[in-house]
Design a protein around this motif. Structure first.
Motif, mmCIF file in Angstrom:
data_model
loop_
_atom_site.group_PDB
_atom_site.id
_atom_site.type_symbol
_atom_site.label_atom_id
_atom_site.label_comp_id
_atom_site.label_asym_id
_atom_site.label_seq_id
_atom_site.Cartn_x
_atom_site.Cartn_y
_atom_site.Cartn_z
ATOM 1 N N GLU A 1 -4.484 -2.487 -7.996
ATOM 2 C CA GLU A 1 -4.147 -1.545 -6.917
ATOM 3 C C GLU A 1 -5.140 -1.668 -5.762
ATOM 4 O O GLU A 1 -4.763 -1.668 -4.587
ATOM 5 C CB GLU A 1 -4.154 -0.110 -7.465
ATOM 6 C CG GLU A 1 -3.650 0.909 -6.450
ATOM 7 C CD GLU A 1 -3.608 2.317 -7.025
ATOM 8 O OE1 GLU A 1 -2.853 3.137 -6.470
ATOM 9 O OE2 GLU A 1 -4.323 2.611 -7.997
ATOM 10 N N LYS A 2 -6.414 -1.814 -6.122
ATOM 11 C CA LYS A 2 -7.468 -1.975 -5.105
ATOM 12 C C LYS A 2 -7.220 -3.246 -4.281
ATOM 13 O O LYS A 2 -7.343 -3.252 -3.049
ATOM 14 C CB LYS A 2 -8.830 -2.041 -5.808
ATOM 15 C CG LYS A 2 -10.016 -1.974 -4.860
ATOM 16 C CD LYS A 2 -11.327 -2.075 -5.623
ATOM 17 C CE LYS A 2 -12.481 -2.278 -4.651
ATOM 18 N NZ LYS A 2 -13.684 -2.792 -5.292
ATOM 19 N N SER A 3 -6.855 -4.346 -4.977
ATOM 20 C CA SER A 3 -6.590 -5.607 -4.293
ATOM 21 C C SER A 3 -5.378 -5.493 -3.376
ATOM 22 O O SER A 3 -5.401 -5.968 -2.233
ATOM 23 C CB SER A 3 -6.356 -6.720 -5.320
ATOM 24 O OG SER A 3 -5.893 -7.882 -4.679
ATOM 25 N N GLU B 1 -2.330 -8.221 13.986
ATOM 26 C CA GLU B 1 -2.902 -7.992 15.328
ATOM 27 C C GLU B 1 -3.316 -9.325 15.972
ATOM 28 O O GLU B 1 -3.109 -9.529 17.168
ATOM 29 C CB GLU B 1 -4.109 -7.054 15.238
ATOM 30 C CG GLU B 1 -3.711 -5.585 15.086
ATOM 31 C CD GLU B 1 -4.855 -4.705 14.608
ATOM 32 O OE1 GLU B 1 -6.032 -5.077 14.835
ATOM 33 O OE2 GLU B 1 -4.581 -3.655 13.992
ATOM 34 N N LEU B 2 -3.900 -10.190 15.171
ATOM 35 C CA LEU B 2 -4.292 -11.524 15.667
ATOM 36 C C LEU B 2 -3.074 -12.285 16.179
ATOM 37 O O LEU B 2 -3.099 -12.878 17.256
ATOM 38 C CB LEU B 2 -4.914 -12.335 14.530
ATOM 39 C CG LEU B 2 -6.418 -12.597 14.504
ATOM 40 C CD1 LEU B 2 -6.760 -13.545 13.376
ATOM 41 C CD2 LEU B 2 -6.964 -13.152 15.813
ATOM 42 N N SER C 1 -12.994 -14.482 9.302
ATOM 43 C CA SER C 1 -13.891 -13.668 10.144
ATOM 44 C C SER C 1 -13.680 -12.170 9.907
ATOM 45 O O SER C 1 -14.559 -11.360 10.151
ATOM 46 C CB SER C 1 -13.700 -14.008 11.620
ATOM 47 O OG SER C 1 -12.371 -13.736 12.007
ATOM 48 N N TYR C 2 -12.522 -11.807 9.390
ATOM 49 C CA TYR C 2 -12.234 -10.405 9.028
ATOM 50 C C TYR C 2 -13.268 -9.891 8.022
ATOM 51 O O TYR C 2 -13.667 -8.737 8.057
ATOM 52 C CB TYR C 2 -10.826 -10.311 8.430
ATOM 53 C CG TYR C 2 -10.498 -8.982 7.772
ATOM 54 C CD1 TYR C 2 -10.183 -7.867 8.538
ATOM 55 C CD2 TYR C 2 -10.497 -8.853 6.379
ATOM 56 C CE1 TYR C 2 -9.879 -6.652 7.946
ATOM 57 C CE2 TYR C 2 -10.191 -7.648 5.776
ATOM 58 C CZ TYR C 2 -9.880 -6.546 6.559
ATOM 59 O OH TYR C 2 -9.580 -5.354 5.965
ATOM 60 N N PHE C 3 -13.717 -10.749 7.123
ATOM 61 C CA PHE C 3 -14.596 -10.324 6.040
ATOM 62 C C PHE C 3 -16.071 -10.377 6.403
ATOM 63 O O PHE C 3 -16.869 -9.618 5.873
ATOM 64 C CB PHE C 3 -14.365 -11.199 4.791
ATOM 65 C CG PHE C 3 -12.961 -11.107 4.259
ATOM 66 C CD1 PHE C 3 -12.573 -10.048 3.455
ATOM 67 C CD2 PHE C 3 -12.006 -12.062 4.600
ATOM 68 C CE1 PHE C 3 -11.279 -9.955 2.974
ATOM 69 C CE2 PHE C 3 -10.704 -11.977 4.125
ATOM 70 C CZ PHE C 3 -10.340 -10.912 3.311
ATOM 71 N N LYS D 1 -4.647 -3.934 4.352
ATOM 72 C CA LYS D 1 -5.573 -3.856 5.503
ATOM 73 C C LYS D 1 -5.740 -5.233 6.149
ATOM 74 O O LYS D 1 -5.777 -5.362 7.372
ATOM 75 C CB LYS D 1 -6.936 -3.328 5.045
ATOM 76 C CG LYS D 1 -6.914 -1.853 4.665
ATOM 77 C CD LYS D 1 -8.280 -1.417 4.156
ATOM 78 C CE LYS D 1 -8.224 0.012 3.630
ATOM 79 N NZ LYS D 1 -9.408 0.346 2.829
ATOM 80 N N TYR D 2 -5.856 -6.248 5.324
ATOM 81 C CA TYR D 2 -6.032 -7.606 5.824
ATOM 82 C C TYR D 2 -4.778 -8.061 6.571
ATOM 83 O O TYR D 2 -4.866 -8.718 7.618
ATOM 84 C CB TYR D 2 -6.353 -8.554 4.667
ATOM 85 C CG TYR D 2 -6.678 -9.970 5.093
ATOM 86 C CD1 TYR D 2 -7.487 -10.225 6.204
ATOM 87 C CD2 TYR D 2 -6.190 -11.060 4.382
ATOM 88 C CE1 TYR D 2 -7.788 -11.523 6.591
ATOM 89 C CE2 TYR D 2 -6.485 -12.365 4.768
ATOM 90 C CZ TYR D 2 -7.286 -12.583 5.866
ATOM 91 O OH TYR D 2 -7.575 -13.873 6.265
ATOM 92 N N PHE D 3 -3.622 -7.671 6.062
ATOM 93 C CA PHE D 3 -2.355 -7.992 6.724
ATOM 94 C C PHE D 3 -2.341 -7.436 8.152
ATOM 95 O O PHE D 3 -1.920 -8.107 9.095
ATOM 96 C CB PHE D 3 -1.168 -7.424 5.920
ATOM 97 C CG PHE D 3 0.130 -7.420 6.691
ATOM 98 C CD1 PHE D 3 0.873 -8.585 6.847
ATOM 99 C CD2 PHE D 3 0.591 -6.251 7.303
ATOM 100 C CE1 PHE D 3 2.051 -8.587 7.585
ATOM 101 C CE2 PHE D 3 1.767 -6.246 8.037
ATOM 102 C CZ PHE D 3 2.494 -7.417 8.175
#
Length: 312
Positions: free
Chosen positions: A48-50, A63-64, A141-143, A56-58
């Motif tokens: 669930e955490k993943s 946006e990119l 770069s997100y991370f 969020k990463y999506f």
């Protein structure tokens, strides 16, 4: 997509901080830790955490893409649908340990969702490797705030990569593992580290003329000599340069050395039983060890879980 949907950890054997400064680097895949996409109707705990992290990463990738800044377009419609259907990244790669946990995820997403995917089995040459590094660096770069793209590149290619400069890198053959007493190993510092604060410390240090000189004159020399000796399977120059490198890092990179291994680091240099170096940005996670007598080093490092990577 690759027939084999497993994405391995990576280990930067040589080049930590040096590759920011244009010295050489050598990075290898490490298949002891790995990650893969899975799907579940009943997400809970880690899955669930993943899945939440993927959402969020999506948004970041979306946006990119909408801003027109994305280097490689992704099939975000499929990615979103999969996340909603319970997709998650099931990974044994420890986070914050310098072995490429975010790199494996970026490699997996690129592999599955890139519109004009560079195929690691057929399209690989010097130009495509540089292009892949840029693409994956942007995705990662997100991370980390800023990423060289090297970690996800290794995870994607599943091959060792020799970095000669920012624009010059290629796959390379490693010496075959030997049956001798020598070894390369990982040592667990017992605490995760964060990349960005460590990189910030390094960048701050680089404003100092004396430190810049040390990087240029000494670090690069020892680091590059270690790589050449390792690739040739020549242990004598490898270990004489490793000692110098370990000593230099101990002196100039103290904040990056996890406090739990500080004394062990010093002990290695003093006894010549093993030499430690940073694995990734430091601050926590794993450190790397090199020894000509693994059994002796294991005895001296009891309680610190040395983990064998390669034998000489």
């Amino acid at each position: 997509m690759n027939k084999n949907p497993l994405y391995y950890a990576k280990i930067l054997l040589f080049g930590e901080y040096g590759i920011i400064n244009d010295s050489q680097g050598l990075s290898i895949p490490y298949d002891f830790y790995r990650g893969a996409f899975k799907q579940s109707d009943a997400l809970e705990g880690k899955s669930e955490k993943s899945n939440t992290s993927l959402k969020k990463y999506f948004q970041y990738l979306k946006e990119l893409q909408e801003s027109g800044e994305i280097i490689a377009p992704l099939d975000l419609i499929s990615l979103e649908a999969d996340i909603e259907a319970g997709f998650y990244f099931d990974s044994s790669i420890p986070e914050g340990y310098g072995v490429g946990s975010s790199g494996a995820l970026c490699a997996a997403i690129y592999d599955k969702y890139a519109v004009n995917r560079i195929d690691p089995d057929t399209d690989i040459d010097k130009n495509s490797i540089v292009e892949l590094k840029k693409i994956l660096g942007q995705m990662e770069s997100y991370f980390h705030g800023k990423s060289s793209g090297l970690d996800p590149l290794i995870c994607y290619l599943k091959l060792p990569v020799l970095i000669s400069s920012k624009e010059e890198l290629g796959t390379v053959a490693l010496p075959k593992p030997g049956q001798g007493k020598g070894a390369i190993f990982l040592l667990n510092s017992g605490q995760p580290g964060e990349t960005q604060p460590m990189v910030n410390i390094f960048m701050e240090k680089m404003k100092n003329h004396g430190f810049r000189n040390v990087m240029k004159e000494e670090f690069t020399k020892y680091n590059d000599a270690c790589i050449q000796a390792f690739l040739k399977g020549d242990t004598k120059p490898l270990f004489s340069n490793l000692k110098k490198l370990s000593h230099l890092v101990f002196e100039y990179f103290t904040p990056m050395i996890p406090s739990s291994v500080h004394e062990l680091w010093k002990k290695g240099i003093e006894t010549n039983a093993y030499y430690l170096k940073l694995c990734g940005s430091g601050g926590g996670g794993f450190v790397l060890g090199f020894t000509l007598d693994y059994e002796k080093a294991q005895t001296m490092l009891q309680g610190h879980q040395p983990e064998l990577i390669h034998r000489f």
